[in-house]
Write an enzyme that holds these catalytic residues in place. Structure first.
Site, mmCIF file in Angstrom:
data_model
loop_
_atom_site.group_PDB
_atom_site.id
_atom_site.type_symbol
_atom_site.label_atom_id
_atom_site.label_comp_id
_atom_site.label_asym_id
_atom_site.label_seq_id
_atom_site.Cartn_x
_atom_site.Cartn_y
_atom_site.Cartn_z
ATOM 1 N N GLY A 1 4.887 -1.141 3.806
ATOM 2 C CA GLY A 1 4.765 -0.517 2.536
ATOM 3 C C GLY A 1 4.270 1.038 2.776
ATOM 4 N N ASP A 2 3.222 1.262 1.790
ATOM 5 C CA ASP A 2 2.723 2.698 1.919
ATOM 6 C C ASP A 2 1.477 2.758 2.688
ATOM 7 O OD1 ASP A 2 1.397 1.474 -0.089
ATOM 8 O OD2 ASP A 2 1.208 3.352 -1.195
ATOM 9 N N GLU A 3 1.356 1.842 3.247
ATOM 10 C CA GLU A 3 -0.225 2.044 4.144
ATOM 11 C C GLU A 3 0.189 2.369 5.816
ATOM 12 O OE1 GLU A 3 -0.797 -2.209 3.482
ATOM 13 O OE2 GLU A 3 -1.768 -1.839 1.650
#
Length: 191
Positions: free
Chosen positions: A121-123
């Site tokens: 994801g955005d991690e």
């Protein structure tokens, strides 16, 4: 390479073919193909950063080093603030481009020796090797400021980008990679 040969006999037509096959793929090409497969297995296809599996493997090595040699390192967990609304508003292609830009900014701000990964994801996660916690805080703050400088535009919309960062010291008593990631994930959520 394929070679063909034919013969004719006087009493009729008899055609014989001899096929010779030789593999012309060079060792260099095979080595390149193997390196490409290895890269794809250990890196995120979108950002080119390490993937979660490879990051976990290397983080376990870092933790083993910390236990055996008493070294200290710093781990950071980054999450893009408001990524979901950006992704939902302008689409997944825009979200992918933002992730690529974030990864490129990280590469430009970090040392080549730092361990950097997209976990999903955005991690993202980073390990600063041989680093005290105070130095890790300073470096994480520099990274946070650099990320804020990104002005992401897609179509006629523009977005200010910010990240939340959780940070923790990795030492002899840090436990497993799962423990370390859980600790910095919690710190990131608090941030």
């Amino acid at each position: 390479v394929i070679g063909l040969s034919s013969s004719m006999f006087a009493l009729g037509f008899f055609i014989a073919a001899i096929v010779v096959y030789r593999n012309i793929i060079s060792h260099r090409a095979l080595r390149r193909a193997g390196q490409e497969l290895q890269f794809r297995a250990t890196h995120d296809g979108l950002t080119g950063l390490l993937n979660r599996h490879e990051f976990d493997r290397r983080l376990n090595e870092v933790l083993r080093d910390a236990r055996e040699k008493g070294t200290q390192h710093v781990i950071c967990y980054l999450d893009i603030d408001m990524f979901k609304p950006i992704n939902d508003t302008v689409g997944h292609a825009a979200g992918d481009e933002l992730l690529r830009q974030m990864a490129e900014r990280m590469r430009s701000c970090l040392r080549p020796s730092d361990l950097t990964a997209r976990l999903g994801g955005d991690e993202f996660a980073i390990v600063f090797f041989h680093c005290r916690l105070e130095d890790g805080f300073r470096r994480a703050e520099e990274l946070r400021r650099a990320m804020r400088e990104i002005r992401f535009s897609w179509g006629n919309q523009s977005f200010n980008i910010s990240v939340s960062i959780g940070i923790a010291q990795l030492g002899a008593d840090s436990g497993t990679s799962t423990n370390a990631l859980s600790l910095v994930d919690d710190a990131c959520r608090q941030a």
